[in-house]
Motif scaffolding. Structure first.
Motif, PDB file in Angstrom:
ATOM      1  N   ASP A  90      37.789  19.581  22.920  1.00  0.00           N
ATOM      2  CA  ASP A  90      38.370  18.373  23.487  1.00  0.00           C
ATOM      3  C   ASP A  90      37.512  17.951  24.676  1.00  0.00           C
ATOM      4  N   LEU A  91      37.890  16.902  25.357  1.00  0.00           N
ATOM      5  CA  LEU A  91      37.066  16.394  26.455  1.00  0.00           C
ATOM      6  C   LEU A  91      37.049  17.318  27.670  1.00  0.00           C
ATOM      7  N   ASN A  92      37.988  18.281  27.740  1.00  0.00           N
ATOM      8  CA  ASN A  92      38.004  19.271  28.821  1.00  0.00           C
ATOM      9  C   ASN A  92      37.284  20.548  28.433  1.00  0.00           C
ATOM     10  N   ASP A  93      36.508  20.510  27.357  1.00  0.00           N
ATOM     11  CA  ASP A  93      35.746  21.650  26.822  1.00  0.00           C
ATOM     12  C   ASP A  93      36.621  22.792  26.328  1.00  0.00           C
ATOM     13  N   ASN A  94      37.874  22.517  25.991  1.00  0.00           N
ATOM     14  CA  ASN A  94      38.722  23.516  25.338  1.00  0.00           C
ATOM     15  C   ASN A  94      38.401  23.504  23.847  1.00  0.00           C
ATOM     16  N   PRO A  95      38.193  24.662  23.246  1.00  0.00           N
ATOM     17  CA  PRO A  95      37.834  24.702  21.823  1.00  0.00           C
ATOM     18  C   PRO A  95      38.963  24.187  20.933  1.00  0.00           C
ATOM     19  N   VAL A  96      38.583  23.512  19.863  1.00  0.00           N
ATOM     20  CA  VAL A  96      39.522  23.016  18.861  1.00  0.00           C
ATOM     21  C   VAL A  96      39.303  23.835  17.602  1.00  0.00           C
ATOM     22  N   ASN A  97      40.316  24.591  17.199  1.00  0.00           N
ATOM     23  CA  ASN A  97      40.172  25.486  16.045  1.00  0.00           C
ATOM     24  C   ASN A  97      40.871  24.983  14.787  1.00  0.00           C
ATOM     25  N   PRO A 120      34.730  26.594   6.425  1.00  0.00           N
ATOM     26  CA  PRO A 120      33.903  27.382   7.341  1.00  0.00           C
ATOM     27  C   PRO A 120      34.721  28.462   8.033  1.00  0.00           C
ATOM     28  N   SER A 121      34.019  29.432   8.572  1.00  0.00           N
ATOM     29  CA  SER A 121      34.701  30.377   9.451  1.00  0.00           C
ATOM     30  C   SER A 121      34.764  29.738  10.840  1.00  0.00           C
ATOM     31  N   VAL A 122      35.871  29.984  11.553  1.00  0.00           N
ATOM     32  CA  VAL A 122      36.083  29.340  12.850  1.00  0.00           C
ATOM     33  C   VAL A 122      36.301  30.410  13.895  1.00  0.00           C
ATOM     34  N   GLU A 123      35.553  30.295  14.981  1.00  0.00           N
ATOM     35  CA  GLU A 123      35.745  31.220  16.092  1.00  0.00           C
ATOM     36  C   GLU A 123      35.476  30.483  17.396  1.00  0.00           C
ATOM     37  N   ASN A 124      36.494  30.342  18.199  1.00  0.00           N
ATOM     38  CA  ASN A 124      36.392  29.723  19.515  1.00  0.00           C
ATOM     39  C   ASN A 124      35.814  28.300  19.440  1.00  0.00           C
ATOM     40  N   GLY A 125      36.252  27.521  18.454  1.00  0.00           N
ATOM     41  CA  GLY A 125      35.813  26.141  18.318  1.00  0.00           C
ATOM     42  C   GLY A 125      34.474  25.960  17.629  1.00  0.00           C
ATOM     43  N   VAL A 148      40.397  15.862  13.037  1.00  0.00           N
ATOM     44  CA  VAL A 148      41.325  16.622  13.874  1.00  0.00           C
ATOM     45  C   VAL A 148      42.603  15.802  13.938  1.00  0.00           C
ATOM     46  N   GLY A 149      43.642  16.298  13.285  1.00  0.00           N
ATOM     47  CA  GLY A 149      44.878  15.521  13.196  1.00  0.00           C
ATOM     48  C   GLY A 149      44.624  14.236  12.432  1.00  0.00           C
ATOM     49  N   LYS A 150      44.941  13.105  13.061  1.00  0.00           N
ATOM     50  CA  LYS A 150      44.718  11.804  12.411  1.00  0.00           C
ATOM     51  C   LYS A 150      43.366  11.204  12.767  1.00  0.00           C
ATOM     52  N   GLU A 151      42.695  11.793  13.735  1.00  0.00           N
ATOM     53  CA  GLU A 151      41.390  11.267  14.175  1.00  0.00           C
ATOM     54  C   GLU A 151      40.283  11.862  13.307  1.00  0.00           C
ATOM     55  N   GLN A 152      39.326  10.996  12.943  1.00  0.00           N
ATOM     56  CA  GLN A 152      38.187  11.493  12.166  1.00  0.00           C
ATOM     57  C   GLN A 152      36.940  10.709  12.513  1.00  0.00           C
ATOM     58  N   ARG A 153      35.797  11.334  12.246  1.00  0.00           N
ATOM     59  CA  ARG A 153      34.515  10.660  12.403  1.00  0.00           C
ATOM     60  C   ARG A 153      33.473  11.346  11.543  1.00  0.00           C
ATOM     61  N   PHE A 154      32.386  10.640  11.339  1.00  0.00           N
ATOM     62  CA  PHE A 154      31.255  11.183  10.613  1.00  0.00           C
ATOM     63  C   PHE A 154      30.183  11.528  11.631  1.00  0.00           C
ATOM     64  N   TYR A 155      29.536  12.660  11.420  1.00  0.00           N
ATOM     65  CA  TYR A 155      28.502  13.133  12.339  1.00  0.00           C
ATOM     66  C   TYR A 155      27.308  13.550  11.492  1.00  0.00           C
ATOM     67  N   ASN A 156      26.261  12.740  11.516  1.00  0.00           N
ATOM     68  CA  ASN A 156      25.117  12.945  10.633  1.00  0.00           C
ATOM     69  C   ASN A 156      23.887  13.371  11.419  1.00  0.00           C
ATOM     70  N   ILE A 157      23.184  14.353  10.866  1.00  0.00           N
ATOM     71  CA  ILE A 157      22.017  14.949  11.518  1.00  0.00           C
ATOM     72  C   ILE A 157      20.820  14.890  10.573  1.00  0.00           C
ATOM     73  N   LYS A 158      19.665  14.559  11.126  1.00  0.00           N
ATOM     74  CA  LYS A 158      18.404  14.706  10.401  1.00  0.00           C
ATOM     75  C   LYS A 158      17.713  15.925  10.986  1.00  0.00           C
ATOM     76  N   THR A 159      17.291  16.833  10.124  1.00  0.00           N
ATOM     77  CA  THR A 159      16.634  18.049  10.590  1.00  0.00           C
ATOM     78  C   THR A 159      15.536  18.433   9.616  1.00  0.00           C
ATOM     79  N   ASP A 160      14.761  19.428   9.977  1.00  0.00           N
ATOM     80  CA  ASP A 160      13.616  19.835   9.170  1.00  0.00           C
ATOM     81  C   ASP A 160      13.493  21.357   9.228  1.00  0.00           C
TER      82      ASP A 160
END
Length: 169
Positions: A90-97, A120-125, A148-160
């Protein structure tokens, strides 16, 4: 004076030109149909659907970013045994599991090597997708849908696989 120079060469030249232009058109169509051009799927949907929902996708991203942060936390990517990690907090850096993350690993413009990663396996966010094998060296797109709940977004990465840097797009 030769027989062809008295004005009879122009019909032959025009006829040959028409045949060559027609042949070039057919050749262009044949080559274009063999190229691996595929539709964009930046939002894990076809580009027509993404275009129709563009405003909704932008609003969803803004609403998500008002409550949560997501970070691509993978150290490096290789072809044999990679682990893709995301950190959700979250915005306070608390992990979301309790986030739901679906990841698609794909080559740019080729869906032959697509891999969809779930559970995925989840540990401390930190959400980890382990034991990923990539078919080829080079550039890969990693697309994630995070909810997360009703909120969603897409997060796309280009990597090599040859370069440890990655970029959001």
């Amino acid at each position: 004076m030769s027989k062809l120079s008295n004005g009879r060469i122009w019909p032959y030249a025009i006829g040959i030109s028409i045949v060559l232009v027609f042949g070039a058109c057919i050749g262009t169509i044949v080559v274009a149909n063999k190229l691996p051009v595929e539709k964009s799927d930046t939002y894990m949907m076809g580009y027509h659907e993404a275009d129709a929902k563009a405003n909704d996708l932008i609003e969803a991203k803004i609403a998500f970013n008002k409550k949560y942060k997501i970070e691509y936390a993978t150290e490096s990517l290789n072809t044999q045994d990679s682990t893709i990690k995301y950190k959700v907090s979250d915005l306070n850096d608390n992990p979301v599991n309790d986030a739901k993350i679906i990841v698609v690993v794909t080559r740019p413009n080729k869906h032959k090597f697509d891999q969809e990663l779930k559970n995925p396996s989840v540990e401390n966010g930190i959400y980890s997708f382990e034991n990923i094998k990539l078919e080829k060296e080079g550039r890969w797109d990693i697309m994630a849908k995070v909810q997360v709940g009703k909120e969603q977004r897409f997060y796309n990465i280009k990597t090599d696989t040859r370069n440890p840097n990655s970029y959001e797009y």
